[in-house]
Write an enzyme that holds these catalytic residues in place. Structure first.
Site, short mmCIF file in Angstrom:
data_model
loop_
_atom_site.label_atom_id
_atom_site.label_comp_id
_atom_site.label_asym_id
_atom_site.label_seq_id
_atom_site.Cartn_x
_atom_site.Cartn_y
_atom_site.Cartn_z
N GLY A 10 0.81 -1.22 0.00
CA GLY A 10 0.00 0.00 0.00
C GLY A 10 0.84 1.26 0.00
O GLY A 10 1.99 1.28 -0.47
N ARG A 38 -3.66 -4.58 -7.33
CA ARG A 38 -2.64 -3.68 -6.80
C ARG A 38 -1.24 -4.12 -7.24
O ARG A 38 -0.41 -3.31 -7.66
CB ARG A 38 -2.73 -3.65 -5.27
CG ARG A 38 -2.47 -2.26 -4.75
CD ARG A 38 -2.86 -2.04 -3.33
NE ARG A 38 -3.08 -0.60 -3.14
CZ ARG A 38 -3.30 -0.04 -1.97
NH1 ARG A 38 -3.38 -0.76 -0.89
NH2 ARG A 38 -3.46 1.26 -1.88
N VAL A 86 0.21 -4.14 6.57
CA VAL A 86 -1.19 -4.25 6.17
C VAL A 86 -1.98 -3.13 6.85
O VAL A 86 -1.49 -2.48 7.77
CB VAL A 86 -1.79 -5.63 6.52
CG1 VAL A 86 -1.02 -6.73 5.82
CG2 VAL A 86 -1.79 -5.86 8.02
N GLU A 157 6.20 3.64 10.83
CA GLU A 157 6.60 4.50 9.70
C GLU A 157 6.09 5.91 9.92
O GLU A 157 4.93 6.11 10.23
CB GLU A 157 6.05 3.91 8.39
CG GLU A 157 6.51 4.65 7.16
CD GLU A 157 8.00 4.91 7.16
OE1 GLU A 157 8.78 3.94 7.19
OE2 GLU A 157 8.40 6.08 7.15
N GLU A 161 2.25 11.18 3.34
CA GLU A 161 1.88 11.08 1.93
C GLU A 161 2.10 12.43 1.25
O GLU A 161 1.92 13.48 1.87
CB GLU A 161 0.42 10.64 1.79
CG GLU A 161 0.27 9.16 2.07
CD GLU A 161 -1.18 8.70 2.07
OE1 GLU A 161 -1.97 9.24 1.29
OE2 GLU A 161 -1.49 7.80 2.87
N CYS A 272 -4.71 8.21 8.67
CA CYS A 272 -4.08 7.90 9.97
C CYS A 272 -4.57 8.71 11.16
O CYS A 272 -4.84 8.13 12.21
CB CYS A 272 -2.58 8.09 9.84
SG CYS A 272 -1.83 6.89 8.73
P1 NAI Z 1 -3.09 0.39 2.43
O1 NAI Z 1 -4.51 0.04 2.62
O2 NAI Z 1 -2.69 1.33 1.33
O3 NAI Z 1 -2.24 -0.95 2.20
C1 NAI Z 1 -2.42 -2.11 2.93
C2 NAI Z 1 -2.32 -3.29 1.98
O4 NAI Z 1 -2.27 -4.49 2.75
C3 NAI Z 1 -3.51 -3.44 1.03
O5 NAI Z 1 -3.06 -3.39 -0.31
C4 NAI Z 1 -4.10 -4.82 1.38
O6 NAI Z 1 -4.56 -5.52 0.25
C5 NAI Z 1 -2.91 -5.52 1.98
N1 NAI Z 1 -3.26 -6.64 2.86
C6 NAI Z 1 -4.19 -6.67 3.84
N2 NAI Z 1 -4.19 -7.87 4.44
C7 NAI Z 1 -3.23 -8.62 3.80
C8 NAI Z 1 -2.75 -9.95 3.96
N3 NAI Z 1 -3.22 -10.74 4.92
N4 NAI Z 1 -1.77 -10.38 3.13
C9 NAI Z 1 -1.28 -9.58 2.16
N5 NAI Z 1 -1.69 -8.30 1.98
C10 NAI Z 1 -2.65 -7.83 2.79
O7 NAI Z 1 -2.56 0.94 3.83
P2 NAI Z 1 -1.35 1.95 4.12
O8 NAI Z 1 -1.78 3.36 3.97
O9 NAI Z 1 -0.13 1.49 3.39
O10 NAI Z 1 -1.15 1.70 5.68
C11 NAI Z 1 -0.60 0.51 6.19
C12 NAI Z 1 -0.28 0.72 7.65
O11 NAI Z 1 0.69 1.76 7.79
C13 NAI Z 1 -1.48 1.16 8.49
O12 NAI Z 1 -1.36 0.56 9.76
C14 NAI Z 1 -1.30 2.66 8.62
O13 NAI Z 1 -1.85 3.15 9.80
C15 NAI Z 1 0.21 2.78 8.66
N6 NAI Z 1 0.74 4.07 8.20
C16 NAI Z 1 0.18 4.69 7.11
C17 NAI Z 1 0.71 5.89 6.65
C18 NAI Z 1 0.12 6.59 5.47
O14 NAI Z 1 0.48 7.74 5.26
N7 NAI Z 1 -0.74 5.97 4.69
C19 NAI Z 1 1.87 6.52 7.32
C20 NAI Z 1 2.39 5.76 8.40
C21 NAI Z 1 1.82 4.59 8.82
#
Ligand code: NAI
EC number: 1.1.1.22
Length: 480
Positions: A10, A38, A86, A157, A161, A272
Site C-alpha cells: 500500500g 494492486r 497491512v 513508519e 503522503e 491515519c
Molecule cells: P493500504 O490500505 O494502502 O495498504 C495495505 C495493503 O495491505 C492493502 O493493499 C491490502 O490488500 C494488503 N493486505 C491486507 N491484508 C493482507 C494480507 N493478509 N496479506 C497480504 N496483503 C494484505 O494501507 P497503508 O496506507 O499502506 O497503511 C498501512 C499501515 O501503515 C497502516 O497501519 C497505517 O496506519 C500505517 N501508516 C500509514 C501511513 C500513510 O500515510 N498511509 C503513514 C504511516 C503509517
C-alpha cells in the site's frame, strides 16, 4: 544475500520497500499483497499510488532487487526479515466499534507467517498498531512455531503522503523497538544495519517494544492536535477580526512551538490521524484513564466541528439554502500531491452540502470519478478496509458530477469550495471563472490558498478560514 519480504503493497509498504531496495542493492526485497490488481499496477507503468519521485525509484530497482508479487507464501517462506504493512482500520462492529483498531488483517498475516515459515524470522510491525500488539503477535507465532524462532520488532513508519520519498530518503528519525533480551537486541541490530545503509546512526533510535508502538500513536496525536488547536483559534479569529495567518505566524515564531503544521484549514484528513487518535482513546479507556481519553477525543471533535462549521458557512452565506444550486468543489484528496481520499474532509463537506440538496461538480487533478462516487456512498470507517473486500461500486450519487477541468467544474456555479491546497489552484484565471458563474459569486477557501483581497476586487464574495470576514458574511446569520 539478505532477503526482505513486505506483506502489504500500500501507501507505506510500496514506497518504503522501494527506497530500501534502492539504498541497499545487496538486499532482495519482495513486496507481496493479496490484491491482484494492486500488484499488477505496481508491475506496470501506472503505479497504484501517486507520490512525487516514486516512479523513478521503482523504475531503478524493479526487476533487479525489487519485486512485486501475489505469491505471498513463497516470499514469506524465503525471507529473513518480514515487514507487515497491512491496513489497521478502525473496527466497524463489535467490541470497540468506532474506536479500536481492527487487527483482522494483521492477525491473518501473522497466522500465515506461522504456517509457511521453515526458518527463523524477524517480523517487523510496520503498520501502526495498538500498544502491546507485538505481545499478541508473539503469542500467535510462538504457539504455532514448529520450533522456529521469531523476533518481533516495532518499526513504525513516519512518512507523510505527498512527501513520502523525500521523508524516506532523509527521515527525521527511524524508530526500532525490540525485546530487551540478547536475541531481541540482535534482531534490532539486524534491522538497524539495513537502515544504516543511508540513515545517519544518530537518527536511528532504539527503544523497547511498547515505547516504539506508543510513540507512533503519540506522534500522530500531537500532529493532529496542532491542527485542531490552530483550527479552534481560526473560529475565534473569524468572530473577532483577527487573522489566523498572522496569529499562527506570531505563535510559531516562538522556537518552543515552531512554525510547522500551523495552517488553519477545513480540517485534517488522511488514513491515519483520526484512526490513530481513536485507537489511542480506546487504549486509554481500556487502561482506566477516561480523563486522558477525553483529552485526545477533543482533537477529533474540533476537527468535526471545523468541517461542519465550513458547511454551515457556505449555506448561511448563500441565503441559507443551497438547494438546487451548483457548487463547484476544487480538490477532493485529503492534501496536495496525493490521490488519497481516505478520511478527506471533502467527503464530509460534500455530504453536508448534499444534505442541503446542492448539486456538486468536483475537480481534483489526481482523483477519479469512480473513487469519488465510492467515497460519497461509503459508510464511516468502511473506507480503510481493502478495496477488493469492499462491495462492488455503489450506485452513483446523481447530484454529483466529476470533471477533469476546474473551469468546467465552476461553469454556471453559484459557489466554489476549495478543499485541497493543490498548487495549480493558485494559478487559476479567477476573472474567467467569475465571468462564467452565477451572481453573486461565492468562493469558500477551505485551505487558504487564494488571496481574498484580489478575488474581492474581481467581484467575488470570499470566505477564507480564520480571516477577517467579508462584509457580506458579517450580515449573515451566525454559524455554529
Ligand atoms: P493500504 O490500505 O494502502 O495498504 C495495505 C495493503 O495491505 C492493502 O493493499 C491490502 O490488500 C494488503 N493486505 C491486507 N491484508 C493482507 C494480507 N493478509 N496479506 C497480504 N496483503 C494484505 O494501507 P497503508 O496506507 O499502506 O497503511 C498501512 C499501515 O501503515 C497502516 O497501519 C497505517 O496506519 C500505517 N501508516 C500509514 C501511513 C500513510 O500515510 N498511509 C503513514 C504511516 C503509517
Amino acid at each position: 544475500m539478505v532477503k526482505i519480504c513486505c506483506i502489504g503493497a500500500g501507501y507505506v509498504g510500496g514506497p518504503t520497500m522501494a527506497v530500501i531496495a534502492l539504498k541497499c542493492p545487496s538486499i532482495e526485497v519482495a513486496v507481496v499483497d493479496i490484491s491482484v490488481t494492486r500488484i499488477a499496477a505496481w508491475n506496470s507503468d501506472q503505479l497504484p499510488i501517486y507520490e512525487p519521485g516514486l516512479d523513478d525509484v521503482v523504475k531503478q530497482c524493479r526487476g533487479k532487487n525489487l519485486f512485486f508479487s501475489t505469491d505471498v507464501e513463497k516470499h514469506v517462506c524465503e525471507a529473513d526479515i518480514i515487514f507487515v504493512s497491512v491496513n489497521t482500520p478502525t473496527k466497524t462492529r463489535g467490541l470497540g466499534a468506532g474506536k479500536a483498531a481492527d487487527l483482522t488483517y494483521w492477525e491473518s498475516a501473522a497466522r500465515m507467517i506461522a504456517d509457511v515459515s521453515k526458518s527463523d524470522k524477524i517480523v517487523v510491525e510496520k503498520s501502526t498498531v495498538p500498544v502491546k500488539t507485538a505481545e499478541a503477535i508473539e503469542k500467535i507465532l510462538t504457539h504455532n512455531s514448529k520450533g522456529i524462532n521469531y523476533q518481533i520488532l516495532s518499526n513504525p513508519e513516519f512518512l507523510a503522503e505527498g512527501t513520502a520519498i523525500e521523508d524516506l530518503f532523509s527521515p527525521d528519525r527511524v524508530l526500532i523497538g525490540g525485546r530487551e533480551t540478547p536475541e531481541g537486541r540482535k534482531a534490532v541490530q539486524a534491522l538497524k544495519a539495513v537502515y544504516a545503509n543511508w540513515v545517519p546512526e544518530d537518527r536511528i533510535i532504539t527503544t523497547n517494544l511498547w515505547s516504539a508502538e506508543l510513540s507512533k500513536l503519540a506522534a500522530n496525536a500531537f500532529l493532529a492536535q496542532r491542527i485542531s488547536s490552530v483550527n479552534a483559534i481560526s473560529a475565534l479569529c473569524e468572530a473577532t477580526g483577527a487573522n489566523v495567518a498572522e496569529v499562527a505566524y506570531a505563535v510559531g515564531k516562538d522556537s518552543r512551538i515552531g512554525p510547522k503544521f500551523l495552517n488553519a484549514s477545513v480540517g485534517f484528513g488522511g488514513s491515519c490521524f483520526q484512526k490513530d487518535i481513536l485507537n489511542l482513546v480506546y487504549i486509554c479507556e481500556c487502561n482506566g484513564l477516561p480523563e486522558v481519553a477525553n483529552y485526545w477525543k477533543q482533537v477529533i471533535k474540533i476537527n468535526d466541528y471545523q468541517k461542519s462549521r465550513f458547511v454551515n458557512r457556505v449555506v448561511a452565506s448563500m441565503f441559507n439554502t443551497v438547494s438546487g444550486k451548483k457548487i463547484a468543489v476544487l480538490g477532493f484528496a485529503f492534501k496536495k500531491d496525493t490521490g488519497d481520499t481516505r478520511e478527506t474532509p471533502a467527503i464530509d463537506v460534500c455530504k453536508g452540502l448534499l444534505g442541503d440538496k446542492a448539486k456538486i461538480s468536483i475537480y481534483d487533478p489526481q482523483v477519479t470519478e469512480d473513487q469519488i462516487q465510492r467515497d460519497l456512498a461509503m459508510n464511516k470507517f468502511d473506507w480503510d478496509h481493502p478495496i477488493h473486500l469492499q462491495p462492488m461500486s455503489p450506485t452513483a450519487v446523481k447530484e454529483v458530477s466529476v470533471t477533469w477541468d476546474a473551469y468546467e467544474a465552476t461553469k454556471g456555479a453559484h459557489g466554489v469550495c476549495i478543499l485541497t491546497e493543490w498548487d495549480e489552484f493558485k494559478k487559476l484565471d479567477f476573472a474567467k471563472i467569475y465571468d462564467n458563474m452565477q451572481k453573486p459569486a461565492f468562493i469558500f477557501d477551505g485551505r487558504n490558498v487564494v488571496d481574498p483581497e484580489k478575488l474581492r476586487e474581481i467581484g467575488f464574495i470570499v470566505y477564507s478560514i480564520g480571516k477577517p470576514l467579508d462584509p457580506w458574511l458579517k450580515d449573515m446569520p451566525a454559524v455554529a
